[in-house]
Motif scaffolding. Sequence first.
Motif, PDB file in Angstrom:
ATOM      1  N   SER A   1      90.888 104.882  27.387  1.00 41.13           N
ATOM      2  CA  SER A   1      92.072 104.170  27.854  1.00 41.13           C
ATOM      3  C   SER A   1      92.004 104.008  29.365  1.00 41.13           C
ATOM      4  O   SER A   1      91.268 104.718  30.064  1.00 41.13           O
ATOM      5  CB  SER A   1      93.352 104.910  27.462  1.00 41.13           C
ATOM      6  OG  SER A   1      93.408 106.170  28.130  1.00 41.13           O
TER       7      SER A   1
ATOM      8  N   GLY B   1      97.514 104.578  29.465  1.00 40.63           N
ATOM      9  CA  GLY B   1      97.119 105.124  28.174  1.00 40.63           C
ATOM     10  C   GLY B   1      96.733 104.102  27.155  1.00 40.63           C
ATOM     11  O   GLY B   1      96.212 104.453  26.100  1.00 40.63           O
TER      12      GLY B   1
ATOM     13  N   VAL C   1      93.643 104.812  36.689  1.00 40.94           N
ATOM     14  CA  VAL C   1      93.177 106.021  36.001  1.00 40.94           C
ATOM     15  C   VAL C   1      92.403 105.611  34.755  1.00 40.94           C
ATOM     16  O   VAL C   1      92.885 104.808  33.941  1.00 40.94           O
ATOM     17  CB  VAL C   1      94.356 106.933  35.631  1.00 40.94           C
ATOM     18  CG1 VAL C   1      93.866 108.175  34.898  1.00 40.94           C
ATOM     19  CG2 VAL C   1      95.132 107.325  36.880  1.00 40.94           C
ATOM     20  N   LEU C   2      91.207 106.204  34.594  1.00 39.90           N
ATOM     21  CA  LEU C   2      90.372 105.951  33.428  1.00 39.90           C
ATOM     22  C   LEU C   2      90.185 107.257  32.667  1.00 39.90           C
ATOM     23  O   LEU C   2      89.845 108.288  33.273  1.00 39.90           O
ATOM     24  CB  LEU C   2      88.991 105.393  33.843  1.00 39.90           C
ATOM     25  CG  LEU C   2      88.943 103.990  34.464  1.00 39.90           C
ATOM     26  CD1 LEU C   2      89.290 104.039  35.944  1.00 39.90           C
ATOM     27  CD2 LEU C   2      87.577 103.371  34.264  1.00 39.90           C
ATOM     28  N   ARG C   3      90.407 107.214  31.353  1.00 36.49           N
ATOM     29  CA  ARG C   3      90.270 108.401  30.511  1.00 36.49           C
ATOM     30  C   ARG C   3      89.207 108.135  29.451  1.00 36.49           C
ATOM     31  O   ARG C   3      89.080 107.013  28.957  1.00 36.49           O
ATOM     32  CB  ARG C   3      91.595 108.758  29.846  1.00 36.49           C
ATOM     33  CG  ARG C   3      92.695 109.152  30.831  1.00 36.49           C
ATOM     34  CD  ARG C   3      94.009 109.424  30.114  1.00 36.49           C
ATOM     35  NE  ARG C   3      95.052 109.880  31.035  1.00 36.49           N
ATOM     36  CZ  ARG C   3      95.813 109.075  31.758  1.00 36.49           C
ATOM     37  NH1 ARG C   3      95.643 107.771  31.676  1.00 36.49           N
ATOM     38  NH2 ARG C   3      96.716 109.571  32.574  1.00 36.49           N
TER      39      ARG C   3
ATOM     40  N   GLU D   1      85.318 110.131  27.638  1.00 33.56           N
ATOM     41  CA  GLU D   1      84.410 111.242  27.403  1.00 33.56           C
ATOM     42  C   GLU D   1      83.124 111.034  28.195  1.00 33.56           C
ATOM     43  O   GLU D   1      82.652 109.902  28.339  1.00 33.56           O
ATOM     44  CB  GLU D   1      84.072 111.352  25.909  1.00 33.56           C
ATOM     45  CG  GLU D   1      85.281 111.573  25.010  1.00 33.56           C
ATOM     46  CD  GLU D   1      84.912 111.517  23.545  1.00 33.56           C
ATOM     47  OE1 GLU D   1      83.732 111.208  23.239  1.00 33.56           O
ATOM     48  OE2 GLU D   1      85.791 111.773  22.692  1.00 33.56           O
TER      49      GLU D   1
ATOM     50  N   ALA E   1      87.377 113.718  40.270  1.00 30.00           N
ATOM     51  CA  ALA E   1      86.938 113.218  38.975  1.00 30.00           C
ATOM     52  C   ALA E   1      86.467 114.357  38.083  1.00 30.00           C
ATOM     53  O   ALA E   1      85.894 115.354  38.541  1.00 30.00           O
ATOM     54  CB  ALA E   1      85.812 112.201  39.163  1.00 30.00           C
ATOM     55  N   THR E   2      86.702 114.202  36.775  1.00 31.94           N
ATOM     56  CA  THR E   2      86.231 115.146  35.763  1.00 31.94           C
ATOM     57  C   THR E   2      85.554 114.351  34.658  1.00 31.94           C
ATOM     58  O   THR E   2      85.684 113.111  34.595  1.00 31.94           O
ATOM     59  CB  THR E   2      87.403 115.950  35.179  1.00 31.94           C
ATOM     60  OG1 THR E   2      88.228 115.060  34.391  1.00 31.94           O
ATOM     61  CG2 THR E   2      88.236 116.588  36.274  1.00 31.94           C
TER      62      THR E   2
ATOM     63  N   LEU F   1      86.486 113.938  31.826  1.00 34.95           N
ATOM     64  CA  LEU F   1      87.487 113.298  30.971  1.00 34.95           C
ATOM     65  C   LEU F   1      88.378 112.321  31.705  1.00 34.95           C
ATOM     66  O   LEU F   1      89.113 111.560  31.061  1.00 34.95           O
ATOM     67  CB  LEU F   1      88.364 114.373  30.304  1.00 34.95           C
ATOM     68  CG  LEU F   1      87.636 115.410  29.451  1.00 34.95           C
ATOM     69  CD1 LEU F   1      88.626 116.423  28.886  1.00 34.95           C
ATOM     70  CD2 LEU F   1      86.855 114.739  28.323  1.00 34.95           C
ATOM     71  N   LEU F   2      88.338 112.327  33.029  1.00 32.65           N
ATOM     72  CA  LEU F   2      89.275 111.493  33.785  1.00 32.65           C
ATOM     73  C   LEU F   2      88.662 111.079  35.122  1.00 32.65           C
ATOM     74  O   LEU F   2      88.125 111.917  35.849  1.00 32.65           O
ATOM     75  CB  LEU F   2      90.578 112.254  33.995  1.00 32.65           C
ATOM     76  CG  LEU F   2      91.737 111.504  34.660  1.00 32.65           C
ATOM     77  CD1 LEU F   2      93.068 111.943  34.051  1.00 32.65           C
ATOM     78  CD2 LEU F   2      91.756 111.780  36.170  1.00 32.65           C
TER      79      LEU F   2
ATOM     80  N   THR G   1      89.544 108.450  38.613  1.00 35.45           N
ATOM     81  CA  THR G   1      90.541 107.636  39.302  1.00 35.45           C
ATOM     82  C   THR G   1      89.853 106.834  40.393  1.00 35.45           C
ATOM     83  O   THR G   1      89.063 107.373  41.176  1.00 35.45           O
ATOM     84  CB  THR G   1      91.645 108.513  39.923  1.00 35.45           C
ATOM     85  OG1 THR G   1      92.233 109.329  38.912  1.00 35.45           O
ATOM     86  CG2 THR G   1      92.715 107.647  40.569  1.00 35.45           C
TER      87      THR G   1
END
Length: 418
Positions: free
Chosen positions: A222, A226, A239-241, A243, A265-266, A268-269, A271
């Motif tokens: 998403s 979302g 925001v980008l979500r 894997e 950044a992670t 899973l997420l 920005t």
Amino acid sequence: MSNHLAIATATTALRYVLDRALHDQHPGSVADARVTTLRPDRLVTPDIGQSAGVNLFLYRVTPNAALRSADLPGRDRRGNFLERPLQALDLHYLVTCHGKDSALEAQRLLGRTVTALAVHPVLGPRLVSAAVEAYAGMDDTAFLRDSDLAEQTEPVRVTPTTLSSDELSRLWAVFPQSPYQLSVTYTVTVALLEAPVATRRAPSVRERALHLSAVAAPRLVSVGDGGADAATGPGAALVLRGERLLGSATRVRLGPVELTPLPDATPLLLTVVVGDDVPAGLHPVQVLHLAPEEPAGDPPARVACGSNALSVTVRPTVVRAVWGDTDIVLDLTPPLFAGQRATVLFSGATGAGGTGAGTVIFLRPPGAPGTRPQPSLRVPRSEVAQGAWLVRVQVDGVESLPEPVGEPGSPVVTSPPV
């Protein structure tokens, strides 16, 4: 392939075949017969008289049906030729035999002509070279020295063709001053004419380097709030979500621009901040993982893998609207880039929405390629009546959001008092 002399050289090769056939010893030969390449209406002139002979006349040239689609002269983005332009042609000849009717000279010459062309159904390299050598020493045909038809890889075939009585009548009607004479038609195929232009190719590969690695491609789930689609604008955080979003070197491609994720950044997420270099419109967004950097001097890092793409809408924003002396000036963000089409809508301030009565629409044609981004739009003041107007801008189908009238930053333009 051949140069532009291929057509004239093919005619010369046919002339050479018939010339040798007429001068060889054979029963029923016609004395002093010669081969010419004149228009049929010039066969009986004071300098030629009523002499017997065979005349070759190229009356029609058509694209070759089999090879007409083989010419795809590609160019690179700078306009340089990647391949040489090629034209494949079929040559249509009218072969006319003339002589003394009482001695049936035309018929004897016709028999010798069709027999000679049946013996030589292909104008091969040796025959073409011999024809060039035989006629290149003459003043009128000295140009043959520069011909390269003999080097053409595609064979040049000679085929008899049939014309109906109506087609033959229309052909001879082109020469109204010349009475019909005994004639047959032949088609010579194919003459491949190649333009002598310089081509540009990529440098040859000096060394092959193959690197294999097992990587799992990132996946976007998403963007924004979302959903699968999101709307944003210059200066906003997107925001980008998903894997496996974080790699050794990660970029986010938004339309034509690549952005660097923020430090938090992670996997899973991610920005990113949308800059004003991202044009307004509907764009795909994708996460890219770059391969590890190569040693100094090698090409820059390449894309190792990319995620699926989701769509993001970048909305234009009217930063300021000023009613000037001659124009209404609208400051926009992001600016208008080359090729973008814009529509400006002025709606009555008391009715902020809709495109019904009381709405003025102004169209701006797309800018020419190579033009610099335009940070503002100008609308002639004479196009908009006096009063207060709510301004909206639509760029490539994406419209700015109309703010409530009276709130700070609302794109409302009001005419000065008269």
